[in-house]
Design a protein around this motif. Structure first.
Motif, PDB file in Angstrom:
ATOM      1  N   ARG A  41       0.862  -1.191   0.000  1.00  0.00           N
ATOM      2  CA  ARG A  41       0.000   0.000   0.000  1.00  0.00           C
ATOM      3  C   ARG A  41       0.884   1.221   0.000  1.00  0.00           C
ATOM      4  N   GLN A  42       0.398   2.291  -0.628  1.00  0.00           N
ATOM      5  CA  GLN A  42       1.155   3.537  -0.631  1.00  0.00           C
ATOM      6  C   GLN A  42       0.403   4.676   0.043  1.00  0.00           C
ATOM      7  N   ASP A  43      -0.805   4.419   0.503  1.00  0.00           N
ATOM      8  CA  ASP A  43      -1.656   5.468   1.069  1.00  0.00           C
ATOM      9  C   ASP A  43      -1.855   5.308   2.573  1.00  0.00           C
ATOM     10  N   ILE A  44      -0.795   5.056   3.295  1.00  0.00           N
ATOM     11  CA  ILE A  44      -0.875   4.797   4.737  1.00  0.00           C
ATOM     12  C   ILE A  44      -0.681   6.115   5.481  1.00  0.00           C
ATOM     13  N   SER A  45      -1.555   6.394   6.430  1.00  0.00           N
ATOM     14  CA  SER A  45      -1.429   7.611   7.239  1.00  0.00           C
ATOM     15  C   SER A  45      -0.715   7.270   8.554  1.00  0.00           C
ATOM     16  N   ASN A  46      -0.209   8.294   9.218  1.00  0.00           N
ATOM     17  CA  ASN A  46       0.516   8.031  10.472  1.00  0.00           C
ATOM     18  C   ASN A  46      -0.411   7.469  11.551  1.00  0.00           C
ATOM     19  N   TRP A  47      -1.686   7.893  11.582  1.00  0.00           N
ATOM     20  CA  TRP A  47      -2.596   7.341  12.593  1.00  0.00           C
ATOM     21  C   TRP A  47      -2.836   5.853  12.352  1.00  0.00           C
ATOM     22  N   GLU A  48      -2.927   5.449  11.067  1.00  0.00           N
ATOM     23  CA  GLU A  48      -3.155   4.038  10.745  1.00  0.00           C
ATOM     24  C   GLU A  48      -1.924   3.203  11.083  1.00  0.00           C
ATOM     25  N   LEU A  49      -0.760   3.777  10.866  1.00  0.00           N
ATOM     26  CA  LEU A  49       0.487   3.111  11.221  1.00  0.00           C
ATOM     27  C   LEU A  49       0.542   2.852  12.728  1.00  0.00           C
ATOM     28  N   LEU A  50       0.216   3.884  13.510  1.00  0.00           N
ATOM     29  CA  LEU A  50       0.256   3.751  14.968  1.00  0.00           C
ATOM     30  C   LEU A  50      -0.808   2.787  15.475  1.00  0.00           C
ATOM     31  N   ALA A  51      -2.035   2.916  14.980  1.00  0.00           N
ATOM     32  CA  ALA A  51      -3.100   1.995  15.399  1.00  0.00           C
ATOM     33  C   ALA A  51      -2.761   0.568  14.975  1.00  0.00           C
ATOM     34  N   GLY A  52      -2.198   0.403  13.767  1.00  0.00           N
ATOM     35  CA  GLY A  52      -1.793  -0.927  13.307  1.00  0.00           C
ATOM     36  C   GLY A  52      -0.733  -1.544  14.199  1.00  0.00           C
ATOM     37  N   ARG A  86      -7.780   0.451  22.532  1.00  0.00           N
ATOM     38  CA  ARG A  86      -9.056   1.160  22.695  1.00  0.00           C
ATOM     39  C   ARG A  86      -8.933   2.668  22.492  1.00  0.00           C
ATOM     40  N   ILE A  87      -7.711   3.148  22.281  1.00  0.00           N
ATOM     41  CA  ILE A  87      -7.500   4.590  22.122  1.00  0.00           C
ATOM     42  C   ILE A  87      -7.625   4.952  20.649  1.00  0.00           C
ATOM     43  N   LEU A  88      -8.651   5.740  20.348  1.00  0.00           N
ATOM     44  CA  LEU A  88      -8.948   6.117  18.965  1.00  0.00           C
ATOM     45  C   LEU A  88      -8.113   7.315  18.518  1.00  0.00           C
ATOM     46  N   PRO A  89      -7.836   7.393  17.208  1.00  0.00           N
ATOM     47  CA  PRO A  89      -7.212   8.604  16.685  1.00  0.00           C
ATOM     48  C   PRO A  89      -8.199   9.762  16.773  1.00  0.00           C
ATOM     49  N   PRO A  90      -7.742  10.979  16.689  1.00  0.00           N
ATOM     50  CA  PRO A  90      -6.389  11.402  16.336  1.00  0.00           C
ATOM     51  C   PRO A  90      -5.429  11.243  17.514  1.00  0.00           C
ATOM     52  N   TYR A  91      -4.172  10.955  17.188  1.00  0.00           N
ATOM     53  CA  TYR A  91      -3.117  10.843  18.180  1.00  0.00           C
ATOM     54  C   TYR A  91      -2.348  12.153  18.217  1.00  0.00           C
ATOM     55  N   LEU A  92      -1.855  12.516  19.400  1.00  0.00           N
ATOM     56  CA  LEU A  92      -1.194  13.811  19.566  1.00  0.00           C
ATOM     57  C   LEU A  92       0.147  13.664  20.272  1.00  0.00           C
ATOM     58  N   PRO A  93       1.124  14.510  19.944  1.00  0.00           N
ATOM     59  CA  PRO A  93       2.385  14.490  20.691  1.00  0.00           C
ATOM     60  C   PRO A  93       2.115  14.696  22.178  1.00  0.00           C
ATOM     61  N   GLY A  94       2.826  13.929  23.002  1.00  0.00           N
ATOM     62  CA  GLY A  94       2.651  13.996  24.446  1.00  0.00           C
ATOM     63  C   GLY A  94       1.639  12.997  24.978  1.00  0.00           C
ATOM     64  N   GLN A  95       0.844  12.424  24.090  1.00  0.00           N
ATOM     65  CA  GLN A  95      -0.180  11.460  24.508  1.00  0.00           C
ATOM     66  C   GLN A  95       0.467  10.155  24.949  1.00  0.00           C
ATOM     67  N   GLN A  96      -0.034   9.585  26.036  1.00  0.00           N
ATOM     68  CA  GLN A  96       0.444   8.310  26.544  1.00  0.00           C
ATOM     69  C   GLN A  96      -0.456   7.214  25.988  1.00  0.00           C
ATOM     70  N   ILE A  97       0.133   6.215  25.342  1.00  0.00           N
ATOM     71  CA  ILE A  97      -0.608   5.080  24.795  1.00  0.00           C
ATOM     72  C   ILE A  97       0.104   3.824  25.270  1.00  0.00           C
ATOM     73  N   GLY A  98      -0.492   3.139  26.246  1.00  0.00           N
ATOM     74  CA  GLY A  98       0.172   1.994  26.853  1.00  0.00           C
ATOM     75  C   GLY A  98       1.412   2.486  27.577  1.00  0.00           C
ATOM     76  N   PHE A  99       2.570   1.845  27.349  1.00  0.00           N
ATOM     77  CA  PHE A  99       3.794   2.375  27.968  1.00  0.00           C
ATOM     78  C   PHE A  99       4.623   3.185  26.985  1.00  0.00           C
ATOM     79  N   PHE A 100       3.987   3.625  25.907  1.00  0.00           N
ATOM     80  CA  PHE A 100       4.627   4.498  24.928  1.00  0.00           C
ATOM     81  C   PHE A 100       4.063   5.911  25.032  1.00  0.00           C
ATOM     82  N   GLN A 101       4.939   6.887  24.911  1.00  0.00           N
ATOM     83  CA  GLN A 101       4.495   8.265  24.776  1.00  0.00           C
ATOM     84  C   GLN A 101       4.708   8.674  23.323  1.00  0.00           C
ATOM     85  N   VAL A 102       3.708   9.323  22.730  1.00  0.00           N
ATOM     86  CA  VAL A 102       3.850   9.843  21.371  1.00  0.00           C
ATOM     87  C   VAL A 102       4.742  11.078  21.455  1.00  0.00           C
TER      88      VAL A 102
END
Length: 189
Positions: A41-52, A86-102
């Motif tokens: 695929r060539q049409d991948i967005s950053n939110w889809e990458l992170l959710a994937g 369970r965390i839906l996009p949009p994702y933002l810098p500084g957001q905590q997702i599991g043990f990862f910080q964006v």
């Protein structure tokens, strides 16, 4: 980096892509690796990458992550917050997702990480154009700060090196098949 990516994940130790977001931090890390794979695929967005990324973990990994949180809690290390699936996009810098910080989001990918008293780590999910799709590079960089960090990474490192290619295979499936839950796609329109 591999100039002829394949559908099978390929791991390289001690190296990062030239344009890696980890490099942009200008830090020296004691451990780095990069695993690459070709996605059709060539049409991948950053939110889809992170959710994937978060939707590609096998159930046994989720169990190991919960076990890790219980163990490291005794050492007063940072633990995961919430269920990343369970965390839906949009994702933002500084957001905590599991043990990862964006840390950073861009058109070419996502930089995640965490700084703790025992070690700092960064994980980059980077997309690179390819004539037949997109090369996905998942890079990890770790800097241990003390004996606890070195012992921790001596235990976690082998699991990490085994887990990343498994995770990447799952990401390919989720992204190519657009297999995220429907509310993820609906939330980005």
């Amino acid at each position: 980096m591999d100039q002829n990516p394949e559908k099978k994940p390929s791991m390289a130790y001690g190296t990062l892509p030239d344009n890696s977001m980890i490099r942009e931090e200008g830090r020296d890390f004691s451990y780095v690796d990069t695993c690459t794979v070709l996605i059709n695929r060539q049409d991948i967005s950053n939110w889809e990458l992170l959710a994937g990324f978060f939707h590609s973990t096998p159930k046994w990994f989720d169990f190991l992550a919960k076990l890790r949180d219980r163990v490291v809690w005794f050492f007063r290390l940072k633990t995961a917050s919430g269920d990343p699936k369970r965390i839906l996009p949009p994702y933002l810098p500084g957001q905590q997702i599991g043990f990862f910080q964006v840390i950073k989001l861009s058109d070419r990918g996502v930089l995640l990480g965490q700084d703790d008293k025992h070690l700092d780590f960064r994980t980059s999910l980077m997309m690179m154009p390819h004539p037949t799709g997109t090369v996905l590079a998942v890079s990890t960089a770790v800097e241990t700060k003390n004996l606890l960090g070195r012992v921790y990474f001596a235990i976690v490192g082998p699991i990490h090196r085994w887990m990343v290619p498994v995770l990447l295979k799952g990401m390919v499936r989720v992204i190519e098949e657009r297999a995220l839950p429907p509310d993820f796609y609906a939330n980005t329109k």
